[in-house]
Design a protein around this motif. Structure first.
Motif, PDB file in Angstrom:
ATOM      1  N   THR A  81      59.639  29.586  14.409  1.00 30.82           N
ATOM      2  CA  THR A  81      60.195  29.143  12.803  1.00 30.82           C
ATOM      3  C   THR A  81      59.196  28.892  12.210  1.00 30.82           C
ATOM      4  OG1 THR A  81      60.791  27.137  13.128  1.00 30.82           O
ATOM      5  CG2 THR A  81      62.601  28.864  13.577  1.00 30.82           C
ATOM      6  N   GLY A  82      58.966  28.928  10.843  1.00 28.71           N
ATOM      7  CA  GLY A  82      58.039  28.546   9.830  1.00 28.71           C
ATOM      8  C   GLY A  82      56.743  29.266   9.990  1.00 28.71           C
ATOM      9  N   ALA A  83      56.879  30.613  10.158  1.00 18.16           N
ATOM     10  CA  ALA A  83      55.637  31.407  10.229  1.00 18.16           C
ATOM     11  C   ALA A  83      54.734  31.611   9.044  1.00 18.16           C
ATOM     12  CB  ALA A  83      56.041  32.882  10.833  1.00 18.16           C
ATOM     13  N   THR A  84      55.238  31.094   7.967  1.00 18.99           N
ATOM     14  CA  THR A  84      54.315  31.502   6.583  1.00 18.99           C
ATOM     15  C   THR A  84      53.870  29.998   6.703  1.00 18.99           C
ATOM     16  OG1 THR A  84      56.351  30.933   5.174  1.00 18.99           O
ATOM     17  CG2 THR A  84      55.689  33.435   5.672  1.00 18.99           C
ATOM     18  N   GLY A  85      54.221  28.953   7.216  1.00 18.50           N
ATOM     19  CA  GLY A  85      53.534  27.369   7.015  1.00 18.50           C
ATOM     20  C   GLY A  85      52.236  27.166   7.491  1.00 18.50           C
ATOM     21  N   TYR A  86      51.848  26.140   7.106  1.00 15.99           N
ATOM     22  CA  TYR A  86      50.412  25.705   7.449  1.00 15.99           C
ATOM     23  C   TYR A  86      50.409  25.698   9.242  1.00 15.99           C
ATOM     24  CZ  TYR A  86      46.346  22.492   8.036  1.00 15.99           C
ATOM     25  OH  TYR A  86      45.191  22.039   8.339  1.00 15.99           O
TER      26      TYR A  86
END
Length: 301
Positions: free
Chosen positions: A6-11
């Motif tokens: 999850t959070g694949a577009t995050g830093y």
């Protein structure tokens, strides 16, 4: 290994995803914004368009994966519950991302805390972090009682260029921005509060080692040094060409502009030591220390 992240577009998330993809894993990345799916796919990550509230989607991908790495939201209790339920009894891996503000205080930049925490040190969280600490405990409990191999990774202040999408970290970019606006290095209050820190390249290596080696119920701080916010403001001032000069940003003004985020992200102390990561996993941070990295941004600033 097939990994649902999850959070694949995050830093942190996109950096971990790229690192694990480069190690030969197949990574399926949760993408909230469909417009970013193509960018994620270009990294070699298979986008899964949806949100943390799409419980059926989370359960499906958690169940069909060999491991789940949750980097999207350290406080989303429902998403964590759904994914743990999907993994229950399988012995598969669930890695949960928290943050070292769980040991933070309410110094508002006024004091340097004498307290330094390793993974076994008892602490009482600020009210704003009680729910996060409770969620961490539920993840660890699942590793002891529910037939899941669970790990909680607790990064300190993360810095360095993203290894994935072109996105920034959390705390230091605010110091850069406010310093650029003011024409001088800016710190909150007296700037005496200290935070441990870790380079993103070292952090992603810790995720890899945890995936490969960590025993269930493991809890790892991630740090490789520390600095006060006044020291950080000085480094940023040098990088921006302000000669190292610094100035206080009154705590009340910071809170008025940034809300409670400033209280725990810019004004607190969070001093931790990653003893378990080094001792249990052989983690050896090797990237540039925070001062060296900030000064290396001089040309880009």
């Amino acid at each position: 290994m097939n990994i649902f992240l999850t959070g694949a577009t995050g830093y942190i998330g996109s950096s971990v995803a790229v690192h694990l993809k480069n190690k030969g894993h197949a990574v399926y990345g949760l993408v909230r914004n469909p417009e970013k799916a193509a960018a994620v796919q270009a990294l070699g990550i298979m986008p899964v368009v949806g949100t943390l509230d799409d419980v059926a989607l989370l359960a499906q991908y958690a169940a069909q994966s060999d491991a789940v790495i949750h980097t999207a939201d350290a406080d989303h209790e429902q998403a964590v519950a759904v994914m743990l339920q999907a993994l229950e009894g399988t012995g598969k891996t669930f890695i949960h991302t928290s943050g070292s503000s769980v040991v933070g205080d309410d110094a508002l930049g006024a004091t340097e805390s004498p307290f330094i925490y390793d993974e076994t040190t008892p602490f009482t969280p600020m009210d704003i972090r009680r729910a996060r600490v409770a969620l961490n405990e539920r993840v660890l409990h699942a590793g002891r009682e529910r037939g899941i191999r669970t790990v909680v990774i607790v990064p300190s202040m993360v810095y360095g260029q993203s290894l994935g999408l072109d996105v920034s970290s959390d705390q230091l970019p605010v110091v850069f921005r406010k310093s650029q606006e003011a024409g001088i290095g800016i710190y909150m209050g007296e700037g005496l509060n200290r935070w441990s820190n870790v380079h993103i390249a070292d952090l992603v290596t810790l995720y890899q080692l945890a995936l490969e080696q960590a025993p269930t119920g493991s809890y790892f701080f991630a740090e490789n040094g520390e600095a006060s916010y006044k020291e950080l403001a000085g480094y940023v001032s040098e990088a921006l060409g302000f000669g190292g000069a610094t100035r206080s940003w009154p705590a009340g003004d910071a809170l008025a502009e940034l809300g409670d985020w400033a209280r725990f992200a810019l004004g607190s102390n969070s001093r931790v030591r990653a003893l378990q990561a080094r001792q249990l996993l052989g983690w050896q941070p090797a990237a540039a220390p925070v001062r060296e990295w900030i000064l290396s941004q001089k040309k880009q600033a």
